[in-house]
Design a protein around this motif. Structure first.
Motif, short mmCIF file in Angstrom:
data_model
loop_
_atom_site.label_atom_id
_atom_site.label_comp_id
_atom_site.label_asym_id
_atom_site.label_seq_id
_atom_site.Cartn_x
_atom_site.Cartn_y
_atom_site.Cartn_z
N GLY A 81 11.73 -30.21 -5.03
CA GLY A 81 10.74 -29.46 -5.77
C GLY A 81 10.80 -28.01 -5.36
O GLY A 81 11.79 -27.32 -5.59
N SER A 100 11.74 -28.14 -10.24
CA SER A 100 10.57 -27.26 -10.30
C SER A 100 10.61 -26.23 -11.43
O SER A 100 9.56 -25.74 -11.84
CB SER A 100 10.40 -26.54 -8.96
N ASN A 104 8.34 -29.40 -15.18
CA ASN A 104 7.16 -29.09 -14.38
C ASN A 104 5.85 -29.16 -15.18
O ASN A 104 4.90 -28.45 -14.89
CB ASN A 104 7.31 -27.69 -13.78
N ILE A 123 3.47 -28.56 -10.27
CA ILE A 123 2.80 -28.09 -9.07
C ILE A 123 1.44 -28.79 -8.95
O ILE A 123 0.74 -28.98 -9.94
CB ILE A 123 2.59 -26.57 -9.12
N THR A 149 5.24 -29.90 -5.23
CA THR A 149 5.36 -30.62 -6.50
C THR A 149 4.96 -32.09 -6.32
O THR A 149 5.03 -32.63 -5.22
CB THR A 149 6.79 -30.55 -7.04
#
Length: 222
Positions: A81, A100, A104, A123, A149
């Motif tokens: 992540g 990421s 995401n 996130i 993450t």
């Protein structure tokens, strides 16, 4: 196998072949240059390992293509992540798959069942902000909540101060869509006894995985 042994076992020729295969089959970014690899040598820990290459997938078909190519070339893979791990979990001599940048998103939130579907690179604070609109939250809150993450939290079973109240990440995860190194794509989660028995009777790799996990659970529960 140690990281140094893995590095020696992967020839430059096979790396070039792998990079070419990935560039032709992955829609996202395929980065095998020295500068890009250097950026992924470390996380927040003291560990340093130069990856074989980096793939930044745009969608799950890119992930499938990456796993297939790495399996064919016998090269390890490592999901990553934002690199907030504190014990080297996000760096290794492998093809690093960075979720990421593109994968995401919070896909949806169901306030009635109090569940959310997310991509692995989302996130934590983005999920919590989306859930807050429905009067909900995601209980585990590690110190890196602004950057970590969900995929990494699942891999590390992250917790945080409020996990005492609401449980660790494992206690707040209902189902995962996964792909094994061998290419099997599965949805896994809590499985009723009759469903488990049916999976085992069906045979195949899925049956083998479920049976071995059940044996492991039984062994540690004794």
């Amino acid at each position: 196998m140690k990281a140094a042994d893995v590095s020696r076992a992967i020839s430059r020729g096979s790396v070039r072949e792998l990079a070419h295969r990935l560039q032709s089959s992955v829609e996202g970014e395929v980065l095998f240059d020295d500068a890009s690899r250097a950026l992924y040598t470390h996380d927040l820990s003291i560990y340093r390992h130069v990856p074989v290459g980096v793939v930044i997938p745009r969608h799950k078909d890119d992930v499938v293509a990456t796993v297939d190519a790495c399996h064919e070339h016998d090269v390890p893979i490592l999901g990553r992540g934002c690199g907030t791990s504190l014990s080297g979990q996000a760096c290794n001599v492998a093809v690093v798959i960075d979720f990421s940048k593109y994968m995401n998103r919070v896909l949806d939130i169901d306030p009635h069942s109090r569940t959310a579907r997310v991509e692995p690179g989302v996130i934590l604070d983005d999920l919590r902000n989306a859930a807050e609109q429905h009067g909900l939250t995601f209980a585990p809150d590690p110190a890196t909540h602004e950057y970590c993450t969900l995929g990494g939290m699942i891999g590390n079973n992250s917790c945080g101060a409020h996990s005492v109240m609401g449980g660790k990440t494992v206690d707040n995860t209902c189902e995962l869509e996964i792909i094994t190194y061998g290419g099997e794509r599965l949805r896994v989660g809590e499985t009723a006894q009759d469903a488990f028995a049916q999976i085992v009777r069906a045979g195949g790799r899925k049956s083998e995985i479920y049976a071995k996990l059940k044996a492991l659970i039984d062994a540690v529960s004794e």
